[in-house]
Design an enzyme around this catalytic site. Structure first.
Site, PDB file in Angstrom:
ATOM      1  N   HIS A  24       0.801  -1.232   0.000  1.00 60.92           N
ATOM      2  CA  HIS A  24       0.000   0.000   0.000  1.00 60.92           C
ATOM      3  C   HIS A  24       0.838   1.289   0.000  1.00 60.92           C
ATOM      4  CE1 HIS A  24       0.339  -0.367   4.367  1.00 60.92           C
ATOM      5  NE2 HIS A  24      -0.508  -1.356   4.428  1.00 60.92           N
ATOM      6  N   HIS A  77      -3.849  -9.720  15.148  1.00 63.45           N
ATOM      7  CA  HIS A  77      -4.074  -8.553  14.284  1.00 63.45           C
ATOM      8  C   HIS A  77      -4.921  -8.988  13.082  1.00 63.45           C
ATOM      9  CE1 HIS A  77      -3.476  -4.966  12.079  1.00 63.45           C
ATOM     10  NE2 HIS A  77      -2.342  -5.246  11.474  1.00 63.45           N
ATOM     11  N   GLU A  79      -5.500  -7.292  10.145  1.00 62.92           N
ATOM     12  CA  GLU A  79      -5.180  -6.834   8.785  1.00 62.92           C
ATOM     13  C   GLU A  79      -4.953  -8.067   7.897  1.00 62.92           C
ATOM     14  OE1 GLU A  79      -2.174  -3.745   8.463  1.00 62.92           O
ATOM     15  OE2 GLU A  79      -2.808  -3.302   6.400  1.00 62.92           O
ATOM     16  N   ASP A  81      -3.040  -9.208   5.691  1.00 65.36           N
ATOM     17  CA  ASP A  81      -1.787  -9.941   5.475  1.00 65.36           C
ATOM     18  C   ASP A  81      -1.564 -10.993   6.569  1.00 65.36           C
ATOM     19  OD1 ASP A  81      -1.494  -7.613   7.044  1.00 65.36           O
ATOM     20  OD2 ASP A  81       0.649  -7.483   6.711  1.00 65.36           O
ATOM     21  N   HIS A 144      -0.757  -1.305  15.093  1.00 68.91           N
ATOM     22  CA  HIS A 144      -1.120  -0.037  14.507  1.00 68.91           C
ATOM     23  C   HIS A 144      -2.588   0.015  14.081  1.00 68.91           C
ATOM     24  CE1 HIS A 144      -0.802  -1.261  10.052  1.00 68.91           C
ATOM     25  NE2 HIS A 144      -0.733  -2.358  10.740  1.00 68.91           N
ATOM     26  N   ASP A 163       2.578  -6.759  14.294  1.00 65.76           N
ATOM     27  CA  ASP A 163       3.391  -5.974  13.335  1.00 65.76           C
ATOM     28  C   ASP A 163       4.606  -5.300  13.988  1.00 65.76           C
ATOM     29  OD1 ASP A 163       2.116  -6.379  10.904  1.00 65.76           O
ATOM     30  OD2 ASP A 163       0.689  -4.765  11.218  1.00 65.76           O
ATOM     31  N   TYR A 191      10.699   0.123   7.982  1.00 64.68           N
ATOM     32  CA  TYR A 191       9.406  -0.394   8.444  1.00 64.68           C
ATOM     33  C   TYR A 191       8.804   0.557   9.492  1.00 64.68           C
ATOM     34  CZ  TYR A 191       6.151  -3.915  10.280  1.00 64.68           C
ATOM     35  OH  TYR A 191       5.040  -4.601  10.696  1.00 64.68           O
ATOM     36  N   HIS A 224       6.255 -10.049  10.798  1.00 59.60           N
ATOM     37  CA  HIS A 224       7.015  -9.855   9.562  1.00 59.60           C
ATOM     38  C   HIS A 224       8.510  -9.910   9.889  1.00 59.60           C
ATOM     39  CE1 HIS A 224       3.593  -8.448   7.197  1.00 59.60           C
ATOM     40  NE2 HIS A 224       3.282  -7.575   8.134  1.00 59.60           N
TER      41      HIS A 224
END
Ligand code: FEO
Length: 405
Positions: A24, A77, A79, A81, A144, A163, A191, A224
């Site tokens: 993104h 989380h 999100e 991904d 986040h 994250d 990051y 990640h």
């Protein structure tokens, strides 16, 4: 397939994405989606992966245990991904419980529209026994996303941090001590700059809270990049600097140019900075990606922005960059703006307004040159560079410095 063990019966079962280049708007060279499997009386999977990597996750789990034997699923989380694989995984394993935060529950319903999944909304600090081991949960709302939380594996002292403390880094290795340290820290900086800068006050509070809780941390296992098993202190120390936007004393001259006049101004401003003994970097937005520029911005102490005026506004690449930077809100910096123009010259005013809105301290009212700068006008640009340099030195020395506009 090699089993990747963090501790006895605690495995990495995620996926490596060697393909993605755009996250993104953040330019990356691949990444990983980390998921972790704990084998105990209650077999537990922590997080999942992006949907196209579901089969890779299932293969890694099968390499250790039949996925149908998994009892608990933890969603740190929501999100996509990390949750894209959830519908297929839940169908495959039919978990007894899906642990998530209160906001995670809401977000899961809004993403997957599955009210019948066996949700268990955790309260901060709640402990869940897996048999020999214990999980506890730490709410990290807005780090986040509203749903974000950390999970702590008490007996092994592993904090699964979603994250936070991650990098977008695709490698064959899974641990911090197995990769090049310069590459690792560059990717960790990038990051933080591109994902977490806006949330720095919350990062600061979280670090203080973890310190206050005196949580022993042997490993940080993010969603990640690599697992910090040898030196978690290294990334914690970096976060403690980044979260207060502590600058490195350097200046950036970030510009886009139409017919090279703004570029000439940028180079003259850099001369003025150099005269003042300030280390600088010139970043032309035609050849530097917004997310790389943002990485430099995170650690810089001054940002000088230049754009020619086009159609009563700034050049599109500067507008793109400024919109991106305004969203991330770096603070604790000196700023100034400049640019060439033909007949109206609004770009400098518009850039000034955006920096002011971001609470960047403007040390100059802004410098405009009509069409092509001649020698004396370049001298004025050098003077602007000197002004930024002098102001920056005073700022770094702890003197009170205020915006001139
Ligand atoms: Fe890696 Fe916020 O997802």
């Amino acid at each position: 397939m090699k089993k990747i063990e963090l501790a006895e019966n605690v495995y990495w079962v995620g996926a490596v994405d060697w393909v993605t280049r755009d996250f993104h708007g953040y330019s990356i060279n691949g990444t990983t989606y980390n998921a972790y499997l704990i084998i105990d009386e209650k077999i537990t999977l922590i997080d999942t992966v992006k949907r196209p990597y579901t089969s890779e996750l299932l293969h890694r789990i099968r390499n250790i245990i039949d996925p149908a034997k998994i009892d608990y699923l933890v969603v740190n989380h929501v999100e996509m991904d990390h949750s894209g694989a959830l519908p297929e995984i839940i169908e495959a394993i039919k978990p007894e419980k899906v642990f998530c935060s209160k906001m995670g529950h809401k977000a899961l319903l809004q993403h997957f529209h599955q009210p019948d999944w066996p949700y268990h909304v955790v309260t901060p600090g709640e402990e869940v026994s897996l048999g020999k081991r214990t999980l506890s949960f730490l709410e990290t709302r807005m780090l986040h996303w509203p749903d974000s939380m950390f999970t702590y594996l008490k007996e092994d002292e592993i904090l699964f941090t979603s994250d936070a403390f991650g990098e977008h880094l695709a490698t064959s290795e899974r641990f911090d001590d197995e990769v090049n340290q310069d590459v690792l820290m560059h990717e960790a900086t990038k990051y933080y700059a591109n994902i977490l800068t806006l949330y720095s006050p919350l990062v600061k509070k979280l670090l203080a809270k973890v310190q206050e809780m005196q949580l022993p941390i042997k490993m940080l296992a993010p969603d990640h990049g690599v697992v910090w098993r040898s030196n978690p202190g290294k990334i914690i120390e970096a976060y403690s600097r980044w979260c207060v936007h502590q600058g490195n004393g350097k200046a950036l001259v970030i510009y886009d140019t139409m017919w090279e006049s703004t570029k000439m101004m940028a180079k003259a401003i850099a001369e003025g900075l150099h005269e003042q003994g300030i280390e600088y970097k010139l970043l032309d937005l035609q050849v530097n990606h917004r997310s790389d520029v943002m990485t430099d911005v995170l650690e810089s102490s001054a940002v000088v922005l230049g754009s020619s005026t086009l159609n009563n506004g700034m050049l599109p690449r500067m507008a793109d960059f400024l919109m991106y930077m305004r969203g991330l809100r770096p603070t604790n910096k000196i700023g100034a703006c400049f640019g060439s123009y033909g007949w109206s010259g609004e770009a400098v005013k518009m850039m000034n307004e955006t920096l002011k809105e971001m609470n960047i301290i403007l040390c100059h009212e802004g410098l405009k040159v009509q069409y092509v700068p001649e020698h004396a006008q370049l001298g004025t640009c050098v003077e602007l560079g000197r002004t930024v340099g002098k102001t920056l030195k005073a700022f770094l020395a702890g003197e009170k410095v205020e915006s001139v506009i």
